[in-house]
Design an enzyme around this catalytic site. Structure first.
Site, PDB file in Angstrom:
ATOM      1  N   VAL A  64     -28.609   4.232 -22.161  1.00  0.00           N
ATOM      2  CA  VAL A  64     -27.194   4.585 -22.384  1.00  0.00           C
ATOM      3  C   VAL A  64     -27.007   5.625 -23.489  1.00  0.00           C
ATOM      4  CG1 VAL A  64     -26.273   2.397 -21.502  1.00  0.00           C
ATOM      5  CG2 VAL A  64     -26.779   2.619 -23.952  1.00  0.00           C
ATOM      6  N   ASN A  90     -22.670  -3.576 -21.061  1.00  0.00           N
ATOM      7  CA  ASN A  90     -23.319  -4.752 -21.670  1.00  0.00           C
ATOM      8  C   ASN A  90     -24.480  -4.412 -22.597  1.00  0.00           C
ATOM      9  OD1 ASN A  90     -24.398  -7.703 -21.662  1.00  0.00           O
ATOM     10  ND2 ASN A  90     -26.066  -6.501 -20.763  1.00  0.00           N
ATOM     11  N   TYR A 155     -24.479  -3.810 -36.721  1.00  0.00           N
ATOM     12  CA  TYR A 155     -24.085  -4.480 -35.480  1.00  0.00           C
ATOM     13  C   TYR A 155     -22.597  -4.863 -35.514  1.00  0.00           C
ATOM     14  CZ  TYR A 155     -24.408  -7.936 -31.661  1.00  0.00           C
ATOM     15  OH  TYR A 155     -24.234  -8.654 -30.509  1.00  0.00           O
ATOM     16  N   ALA A 156     -22.165  -5.457 -36.629  1.00  0.00           N
ATOM     17  CA  ALA A 156     -20.755  -5.872 -36.745  1.00  0.00           C
ATOM     18  C   ALA A 156     -19.825  -4.665 -36.615  1.00  0.00           C
ATOM     19  CB  ALA A 156     -20.520  -6.588 -38.066  1.00  0.00           C
ATOM     20  N   ALA A 157     -20.231  -3.553 -37.225  1.00  0.00           N
ATOM     21  CA  ALA A 157     -19.394  -2.340 -37.148  1.00  0.00           C
ATOM     22  C   ALA A 157     -19.279  -1.864 -35.698  1.00  0.00           C
ATOM     23  CB  ALA A 157     -19.981  -1.240 -38.026  1.00  0.00           C
ATOM     24  N   LYS A 159     -19.580  -3.682 -32.982  1.00  0.00           N
ATOM     25  CA  LYS A 159     -18.855  -4.626 -32.130  1.00  0.00           C
ATOM     26  C   LYS A 159     -17.351  -4.612 -32.455  1.00  0.00           C
ATOM     27  CE  LYS A 159     -22.358  -5.753 -29.666  1.00  0.00           C
ATOM     28  NZ  LYS A 159     -22.417  -5.282 -28.275  1.00  0.00           N
TER      29      LYS A 159
END
Ligand SMILES: NC(=O)c1ccc[n+]([C@@H]2O[C@H](COP(=O)([O-])OP(=O)(O)OC[C@H]3O[C@@H](n4cnc5c(N)ncnc54)[C@H](O)[C@@H]3O)[C@@H](O)[C@H]2O)c1
Length: 247
Positions: A64, A90, A155-157, A159
């Site tokens: 991707v 996903n 990762y949090a940023a 998501k």
């Protein structure tokens, strides 16, 4: 009639975990499944499983982060099937470290796959869907994107960013008949959790009112619902599927 009968559905990261469970669920619900992932052998195996579930399925090696690859796959899917009804964004990765320890490489890698990758795929299908006057884009967020998590700055940023994408695209594409929603899973038992120590997994289970991790199929069920016409008035939503973790 099956819920996703005839819907041409492209799923990224579909060779394992939640993506594979989603591909199989869509296959059983009558969708035509386009399996996309980075490893050829795993893509082939997932395609076989979708076909065994009774679906028309094709597979592509597609990273991707590589816009050329994404555009080429979308062009081929349009050539084969004439349309694209559903995109499930996903594919996602983690590269965990505390703020003071995180390398720029770790930061960039996660942004590249989880944020830029989602942007690439959505942009690549958007013209087709708006020209059709219909389509569904589903994005993988996470409870971590809503509440943060120790060791997951990058990762949090991403998501949380995916929630921004979802709300923005639901405004831009909604008037053209395209619905855009996000799913925010809690802790789901897939290979993505393989680097987490057993003790931490047990603590995670304890935090969830249902006292267990989720199964990939329990996320796949929600994607299938959101992709179906039963969800025809759901747009711009973030559906948390976490066993009540945040209560
Ligand atoms: N498992 C969880 O607890 C959990 C919780 C919240 C959100 N999520 C999100 O759900 C999604 C799926 O998670 P999972 O647990 O099934 O992960 P997983 O690691 O089991 O599977 C991810 C898949 O994505 C593929 N992938 C990775 N980079 C790619 C790229 N550049 N291009 C295409 N494919 C790529 C991998 O090859 C793999 O098949 C991810 O976006 C993840 O962030 C998972």
């Amino acid at each position: 009639m099956k819920r996703l009968e005839g819907k041409i559905s492209l799923i990224t990261g579909a060779a394992q975990g939640i993506g594979l469970a989603t591909a199989l669920k869509f296959a059983r619900e009558g969708a035509t499944v386009v399996v996309c992932d980075v490893r050829q052998a795993a893509v082939d195996e997932a395609v076989k499983q979708c076909q065994a579930a009774g679906a028309t399925a094709v597979g592509f090696v597609m990273d991707v982060t590589q816009r050329d690859m994404v555009d080429a796959v979308v062009a081929q899917v349009k050539e084969y099937f004439g349309r694209i009804d559903v995109l499930v964004n996903n594919a996602g990765i983690t590269q965990d470290a505390r703020l003071q320890k995180m390398t720029l490489e770790q930061f960039d890698k996660v942004i590249d796959v989880n944020l830029r990758g989602v942007f690439h795929c959505a942009q690549a299908v958007a013209d087709t869907m708006t020209a059709q006057g219909s389509g569904v884009i589903l994005n993988a967020s996470s409870v971590v994107g809503i509440y943060g998590n120790f060791g997951q700055t990058n990762y949090a940023a991403t998501k949380f960013g995916v929630i921004g994408f979802t709300k923005t695209w639901s405004r831009e594409l909604g008037p053209k008949g395209v619905r855009v929603n996000a799913v925010a899973p809690g802790f789901i038992s897939t290979p993505i959790l393989s680097t987490i120590p057993d003790k931490v997994i047990q603590e995670m289970e304890h935090r969830v009112p249902l006292k267990r991790l989720g199964q990939p199929e329990e996320i796949a069920n929600v994607y299938a619902f959101l992709a179906s016409d039963e969800a025809s008035y759901i747009n711009g939503a973030v559906i948390e599927v976490s066993g009540g973790m945040s209560v």
